[in-house]
Scaffold this active site. Structure first.
Site, PDB file in Angstrom:
ATOM      1  N   MET A   1       0.842  -1.191   0.000  1.00 19.62           N
ATOM      2  CA  MET A   1       0.000   0.000   0.000  1.00 19.62           C
ATOM      3  C   MET A   1       0.880   1.244   0.000  1.00 19.62           C
ATOM      4  O   MET A   1       1.565   1.493   0.984  1.00 19.62           O
ATOM      5  CB  MET A   1      -0.882   0.033   1.237  1.00 19.62           C
ATOM      6  CG  MET A   1      -1.934  -1.055   1.275  1.00 19.62           C
ATOM      7  SD  MET A   1      -2.944  -0.875   2.739  1.00 19.62           S
ATOM      8  CE  MET A   1      -3.988  -2.300   2.571  1.00 19.62           C
ATOM      9  N   CYS A   2       0.886   1.965  -1.080  1.00 15.55           N
ATOM     10  CA  CYS A   2       1.540   3.278  -1.204  1.00 15.55           C
ATOM     11  C   CYS A   2       3.022   3.170  -1.555  1.00 15.55           C
ATOM     12  O   CYS A   2       3.721   2.266  -1.090  1.00 15.55           O
ATOM     13  CB  CYS A   2       1.382   4.130   0.039  1.00 15.55           C
ATOM     14  SG  CYS A   2      -0.318   4.352   0.590  1.00 15.55           S
TER      15      CYS A   2
END
Length: 362
Positions: A1-2
């Site tokens: 995530m990210c």
């Protein structure tokens, strides 16, 4: 995530790019904050003692911030830049742990307000590092707004106009800091010291000192894959010769670390892989902040150098979610300075009393 990428190959033209990945759409708005505003580090409580524990400050610098949430579920500062060209981004870190009611701490700061505190108070990475090295602040856990109670386990990246960089992680309430201008890529896990060990292997693979050097890179969506893929590209680029080229390079690198919309690996199998919802870009020296929604074709930006702070706080909704749970992706284009409209400050100690004393003294 990210994924976060800093392009500091030419110190005249510094740019930071960041992908925001999450398991489902989040309401997202651009906020602008003038300097000289009273802030509090925790949501206002009916308990006076809780309010007294909260960190409080008066903002020294204006900022533009991408916030997730709404009035009902609260707000979280996810990403932003201040008027001195400092950028701050929080990314998911499944290893983060926060200790509660620690002794000898000067104030409590919600992890959802971590980005805002940094942007309000500092110009350079070295100042942020010095602040958190002192271990004075108690970072307090919170849930991600509009996310069914999922905890905001986060770590922080910062970059500035000099091209310096730092990654700040928190384990058992203590801050662990990695600060070098060569730390230009950040993803999610494992911890950053372990990421650097993995990176050493890949750099050996790419090195001319390796007689069987291989310039291959991992292609998967996992955090370590994205880390190495982004680092490979940013490490094999010519230095940019303009602000536009620095931004384009950062954008193209972080695009290689996106998780495409519709990628359908089950979350139970890969809980730390999510679709990229949006991407931000920071042109540090120009104080321009760009926002690109993955579900629209347009890019918008706020120019802090020319922004009219005729009202202390303004907002522009980029993604909204209706009461019927319908996701609405608002499509704007170009500079949006004039489209933001006045709102109350969600981080004010008192939403209903103007902060005149702080503003006059700023």
């Amino acid at each position: 995530m990210c994924t976060r990428v800093l392009n500091n190959l030419n110190r005249k033209y510094i740019a930071t790019a960041r992908n925001m990945d999450w398991m489902f759409p989040l309401p997202t708005s651009l906020f602008t904050f003038d300097k000289g505003l009273n802030k509090i580090g925790m949501p206002i409580s009916d308990n006076k003692t809780d309010n007294e524990k909260a960190l409080k400050w008066c903002s020294k610098y204006a900022s533009v911030v991408a916030m997730v949430g709404d009035e009902q579920s609260g707000w979280a500062s996810s990403d932003g830049m201040n008027s001195m060209g400092l950028a701050a981004n929080v990314l998911y870190d499944c290893n983060a742990t926060y200790a509660k009611d620690q002794p000898c701490k000067e104030g409590q700061l919600s992890v959802l307000r971590w980005v805002q505190y940094v942007l309000d108070n500092f110009v350079f990475v070295k100042e942020v590092v010095s602040e958190f090295e002192q271990q004075k602040i108690e970072l307090v856990s919170a849930d991600v707004p509009n996310s069914d109670g999922k905890p905001a386990t986060l770590h922080l990246s910062i970059s500035d106009v000099t091209g310096n960089s730092a990654i700040i992680e928190v384990y058992n309430g203590q801050f662990y800091i990695h600060s070098k201008d060569e730390y230009v890529v950040m993803t999610n896990d494992p911890s950053y010291d372990k990421q650097l060990k993995i990176d050493a292997y890949w750099k050996w693979q790419w090195s001319d000192e390796n007689i069987a050097a291989s310039h291959t890179i991992p292609g998967g969506p996992f955090s370590a894959d994205r880390f190495e893929r982004a680092l490979f590209y940013i490490s094999h680029m010519n230095a940019p010769t303009s602000h536009d080229e620095a931004l384009a390079q950062a954008k193209s690198v972080v695009a290689n670390a996106c998780v495409p919309l519709g990628y359908n690996v089950q979350m139970t199998e890969s809980p730390n892989i999510s679709n990229t919802l949006w991407t931000t870009l920071v042109s540090h020296n120009e104080q321009k902040y760009y926002f690109s929604n993955a579900r629209t074709t347009n890019t918008v930006w706020v120019d802090l150098q020319t922004f009219d702070f005729n009202e202390p706080v303004k907002r522009l909704d980029m993604v909204t979610i209706s009461s019927a749970n319908q996701v609405i992706n608002n499509s704007y284009e170009g500079q949006v300075n004039e489209l933001l409209t006045p709102v109350l400050d969600p981080y004010s100690p008192n939403l209903f009393i103007p902060d005149e004393i702080c503003r006059i003294g700023a």
